[in-house]
Scaffold this active site. Structure first.
Site, mmCIF file in Angstrom:
data_model
loop_
_atom_site.group_PDB
_atom_site.id
_atom_site.type_symbol
_atom_site.label_atom_id
_atom_site.label_comp_id
_atom_site.label_asym_id
_atom_site.label_seq_id
_atom_site.Cartn_x
_atom_site.Cartn_y
_atom_site.Cartn_z
ATOM 1 N N TYR A 89 7.144 21.089 -4.963
ATOM 2 C CA TYR A 89 6.262 20.281 -5.333
ATOM 3 C C TYR A 89 4.770 21.053 -5.539
ATOM 4 C CZ TYR A 89 9.242 16.793 -3.662
ATOM 5 O OH TYR A 89 10.442 15.911 -3.352
ATOM 6 N N GLY B 264 12.660 0.803 -7.752
ATOM 7 C CA GLY B 264 13.336 0.825 -8.852
ATOM 8 C C GLY B 264 13.002 2.150 -9.752
ATOM 9 N N LEU C 224 9.163 -5.919 -10.410
ATOM 10 C CA LEU C 224 9.229 -6.688 -9.006
ATOM 11 C C LEU C 224 8.293 -7.952 -8.897
ATOM 12 C CD1 LEU C 224 9.569 -3.534 -6.530
ATOM 13 C CD2 LEU C 224 11.416 -5.193 -6.915
#
Length: 295
Positions: free
Chosen positions: A57, A211, A222
């Site tokens: 990262y 999602g 959503l």
């Protein structure tokens, strides 16, 4: 419900995923490093006791931020990382998963986080999202991590981005305590893996918990769903909070690591632990139409 929910240890079920603290595309430094460190300190001050990170990262950036913000680490704070990948000079994601590379990545995480032992190391596989990549033999990969566990450099081993048979093998070969796969109320393709985890008391840590990060899923979908919005209105919550609460209700060893670079958003995520969905809520949320990852 929370007893021994990560191997033989207990953690709060809502942790913190640090990936978003890097720059755009999880590449390079953030625009405001001091804000990123403030988010980390706020998370720990408000009960977060496990942080998910990785040397790739940034690369290096997020681990450095964690060390600068939190070292010496509070007692009980557990740091989880993952190995198996690398970045190119433009931020592309590449496999780097032969046994020697895995050992080198563990050493890099130990150095950058300034710890003698990593609480959890997840082996990142590429069999689901990049089937064109060649994955080294699973037994060789896990064997390398098991050697480091024997040396005291790793406490627990997990598996990430893996098919059902890979998860079964990881549990059998090394006693894997954690699975990190994509899963959400919009993407329930891993229900069979969750049942496997339930049988073996293995934690499940979903990424993309709202999602797909791409395509048709995600927070906007959503919010537009009538069932999610109805339950959200009932609890005075947001649609994303209800989606996260649904995950907590799905399996008692489901651990969340939502990420953010905003303290306000962090507080919203942590508040999910106070939402109690009843049977009527869960029945209604079962009507939410799933969207396969990448749709």
């Amino acid at each position: 419900m929370n007893e021994n929910n990560l191997g033989d240890t207990t953690v709060n079920r809502i942790g913190f995923g640090a990936m978003q603290l890097a720059g755009p595309g999880v590449f390079g430094p953030p625009a405001d490093p001091e804000n990123a460190k403030a988010v980390l300190r706020h998370a720990v001050a408000n009960g977060v006791d496990h942080i998910d990170t990785a040397q790739i990262y940034g690369p290096d950036v997020v681990n450095d931020l964690i060390r600068e913000a939190l070292h010496p680490y509070p007692e009980g704070l557990r740091l989880a990382t993952k190995v198996g990948g690398a970045r190119d000079d433009k931020g592309g994601w590449l496999p780097s998963a032969d046994p020697a590379s895995l050992k080198r990545q563990v050493e890099e995480n130990l150095r950058s986080l300034r710890v003698e032992r990593l609480d959890l190391v997840n082996l990142r596989r590429f069999e689901r999202d990049h089937p064109e990549f060649t994955n080294p033999p699973l037994a060789d990969q896990l064997g390398a991590l098991a050697e480091l566990r024997e040396e005291g450099k790793i406490d627990m081993i997990g598996i990430s981005n893996a098919h059902l048979d890979t998860v079964e093998s990881a549990i059998e070969l090394t006693g894997a305590v954690c699975v990190q796969n994509a899963y959400s109320i919009l993407n329930r393709t891993d229900d069979d893996i969750i049942e496997l985890c339930r049988r073996h008391a293995v934690a499940f840590v979903p990424f993309f918990p709202l999602g797909s990060a791409f395509g048709a899923g995600g927070p906007r979908h959503l919010a537009a769903d009538e069932h999610v919005s109805a339950v959200a209105a009932k609890h005075g919550a947001t649609a994303t909070q209800i989606a996260l609460a649904w995950l907590l209700g799905r399996y008692e060893r489901m651990l969340l690591i939502p990420g953010t670079s905003s303290i306000a958003h962090l507080d919203e995520n942590l508040a999910v632990g106070r939402i109690e969905l009843d049977a009527d809520d869960l029945e209604r949320l079962e009507k939410v139409q799933a969207i396969p990852l990448g749709a």
